[in-house]
Design an enzyme around this catalytic site. Structure first.
Site, PDB file in Angstrom:
ATOM      1  N   CYS A  67     -18.673  41.140  -4.261  1.00  0.00           N
ATOM      2  CA  CYS A  67     -19.031  39.793  -3.788  1.00  0.00           C
ATOM      3  C   CYS A  67     -19.496  39.826  -2.324  1.00  0.00           C
ATOM      4  O   CYS A  67     -20.491  40.449  -2.035  1.00  0.00           O
ATOM      5  CB  CYS A  67     -17.894  38.812  -4.034  1.00  0.00           C
ATOM      6  SG  CYS A  67     -18.458  37.097  -3.928  1.00  0.00           S
TER       7      CYS A  67
ATOM      8  N   HIS B  56     -17.461  39.153  -9.686  1.00  0.00           N
ATOM      9  CA  HIS B  56     -16.085  39.611  -9.487  1.00  0.00           C
ATOM     10  C   HIS B  56     -15.602  40.358 -10.736  1.00  0.00           C
ATOM     11  O   HIS B  56     -15.134  39.725 -11.678  1.00  0.00           O
ATOM     12  CB  HIS B  56     -15.158  38.422  -9.234  1.00  0.00           C
ATOM     13  CG  HIS B  56     -15.262  37.877  -7.846  1.00  0.00           C
ATOM     14  ND1 HIS B  56     -14.559  38.395  -6.796  1.00  0.00           N
ATOM     15  CD2 HIS B  56     -16.012  36.873  -7.333  1.00  0.00           C
ATOM     16  CE1 HIS B  56     -14.858  37.738  -5.694  1.00  0.00           C
ATOM     17  NE2 HIS B  56     -15.741  36.804  -5.990  1.00  0.00           N
TER      18      HIS B  56
ATOM     19  N   GLU C 187     -12.972  42.016 -11.143  1.00  0.00           N
ATOM     20  CA  GLU C 187     -11.514  41.847 -11.306  1.00  0.00           C
ATOM     21  C   GLU C 187     -11.164  40.492 -11.914  1.00  0.00           C
ATOM     22  O   GLU C 187     -10.024  40.256 -12.298  1.00  0.00           O
ATOM     23  CB  GLU C 187     -10.803  42.058  -9.962  1.00  0.00           C
ATOM     24  CG  GLU C 187     -10.823  40.888  -8.980  1.00  0.00           C
ATOM     25  CD  GLU C 187     -12.155  40.677  -8.251  1.00  0.00           C
ATOM     26  OE1 GLU C 187     -13.159  41.302  -8.621  1.00  0.00           O
ATOM     27  OE2 GLU C 187     -12.164  39.850  -7.312  1.00  0.00           O
TER      28      GLU C 187
END
Lengths: 240, 196
Positions: B81, B179, B181
């Site tokens: 990001c 993202h 994650e």
């Protein structure tokens, strides 16, 4: 349109009320959140409906535990009014914070928040209902009347940078009567450059999801999911 | 347990990254100053919020010159990001700081390139001109600034008919706009691929 299961939490339990009142116990929020994650939720939202110091620790513990198993964005709301709380919530693994009640005391809180964490992690919530022919804003889970008209509040909010606007129809909450299309239309006309999320009354047997997709960026769902009336897997952004 | 370097400079959701990597048996070597860096390991550069704030925090922790020196990295360096955005030369968001200059090019305000609502929030399918298990899969994006022109872009996504870069790769330097994650199982699998 993101499908966002909304989990209201009281004393460590998942609860659900009607019109933001009379909450009854439903079960273990960990189990529900995990199930919704596997079924395709685009994001999961946790609301602390008591917002006491004790309960805050409980909700942080829940988020901390859930963030070890759930890998979609998590947002947290309910009585948030200072940066100590916000840090605690982010440190528990949350990605976004909902602000509502505190903004009626300090609207510039949005700006202070934005400077530290960026606007993308702020969701501004509005709890609204019709009163003498106009929509008005309420706070503290719909208990307190702000005296401010929805359209005036939207005009003020428009000059701030934040990630999304969540509009909650108090009278439809927990009623499964279908979403308030008139309200969505009203808000869209006023605020068209912000992401719009709606919450209150979704019922898959009444609502036209493809129509909602064209008009909303996100849809929060509680009761229709808790009662197994709706399956996300054919509708969530993540799975479709 | 396998380890990667995690650049800790007070920015980014440490817990989400730690938790997602734990599911694939990767632990973090917390690098809070350049001396703690282990060049035998892959490296993750997190980042959320504001470009200037991230660069300021990196400077405060003496990471800027360290990250600019490509010879420090034998293994992959993966920026996520804003961690990816600061790997570029500069950004329209930044009033004070230039970027790390690992990738040539600029980060632009998405409002100025035809995006109707910012931040863009949601799950988008990524595309690329090569065969990969990860192409045509959906990842979670949340950003108001981004890159649209880079020689090193290997994957992009489309929003309001505008093409926005999703993965930048130049040798062992990788930038992810989304993202991983927070992108469910597929995001974790992608991290596993880069940290193999």
């Amino acid at each position: 349109m993101r499908i966002i299961p909304k989990l209201e939490i009281k004393s460590g339990y998942l609860v659900k009320g009607r019109q933001l009142e009379g909450y009854r116990k439903i079960g273990d929020p960990n189990l529900y959140a995990e199930r919704y994650y596997l079924e395709g939720a685009d994001e999961i939202c946790f609301i602390d409906i008591v917002a006491s110091l004790y309960n805050r620790k409980l909700i942080c513990d829940i988020v901390k535990n859930i963030s070890t198993k759930i890998f979609v964005p998590l947002s947290v709301g309910g009585g948030i009014k200072n940066f100590k709380q916000i840090k605690e919530i982010f440190d528990s693994g949350a990605d976004k914070i909902h602000l509502n009640s505190h903004l009626f005391t300090d609207l510039n809180f949005i700006e202070k928040f934005e400077k530290i964490y960026g606007g993308q992690s702020i969701s501004v919530e509005i709890q609204t209902k019709l009163f003498e022919g106009n929509y008005y804003c309420f706070y503290d889970r719909g208990r307190e009347f702000s005296g401010i008209k929805l359209l005036d509040w939207l005009k003020k909010l428009n000059s701030y940078e934040f990630g999304e606007l969540i509009i909650t129809d108090i009278e439809r909450d927990g009623m499964k009567k279908g979403v308030n299309l008139e309200l969505i239309d009203l808000v869209k006309q006023k605020i068209d450059k912000k992401n719009l999320v709606y919450s209150g009354g979704f019922n898959p047997n009444i609502d036209d999801i493809s129509f909602l997709k064209k008009n909303l960026d996100g849809l929060m769902i509680a009761l229709s999911l808790h009662e197994n009336l709706f399956s996300m897997k054919n509708f969530s952004e993540r799975f479709n | 347990m396998k380890k990667i370097n995690y650049i800790e400079y007070g920015v980014g959701n440490f817990l989400s990254i730690k938790n997602s990597l734990k599911t694939i048996d990767i632990d973090l070597n917390i690098v809070d100053k350049p001396e703690n860096f282990n060049n035998e390991l892959h490296t993750l550069l997190p980042g959320v919020g504001n470009f200037d704030y991230c660069m300021q925090q990196l400077a405060k922790n003496n990471f800027v010159e360290f990250l600019r020196d490509k010879t420090n990295f034998k293994k992959n360096l993966v920026g996520i990001c804003v961690g990816m955005q600061i790997m570029f030369t500069k950004s329209e968001e930044a009033k004070e700081y230039p970027g790390l200059g690992i990738f040539d090019g600029e980060i632009v305000n998405l409002k100025n390139i035809g995006i109707k609502k910012t931040p863009i929030i949601g799950w988008n399918k990524i595309y690329g001109n090569f065969k990969s298990y990860f192409m045509n899969k959906k990842f979670y994006f949340i950003h108001s600034y981004g890159n649209i022109k880079s020689k090193c872009s290997i994957s992009c996504y489309k929003k309001n008919k505008t093409q926005i870069n999703a993965i930048i790769k130049k040798d062992n330097f990788i930038g992810l706009q989304f993202h991983p994650e927070k992108s469910g199982q597929i995001g974790i699998e992608l991290l596993n691929e880069f940290f193999k």
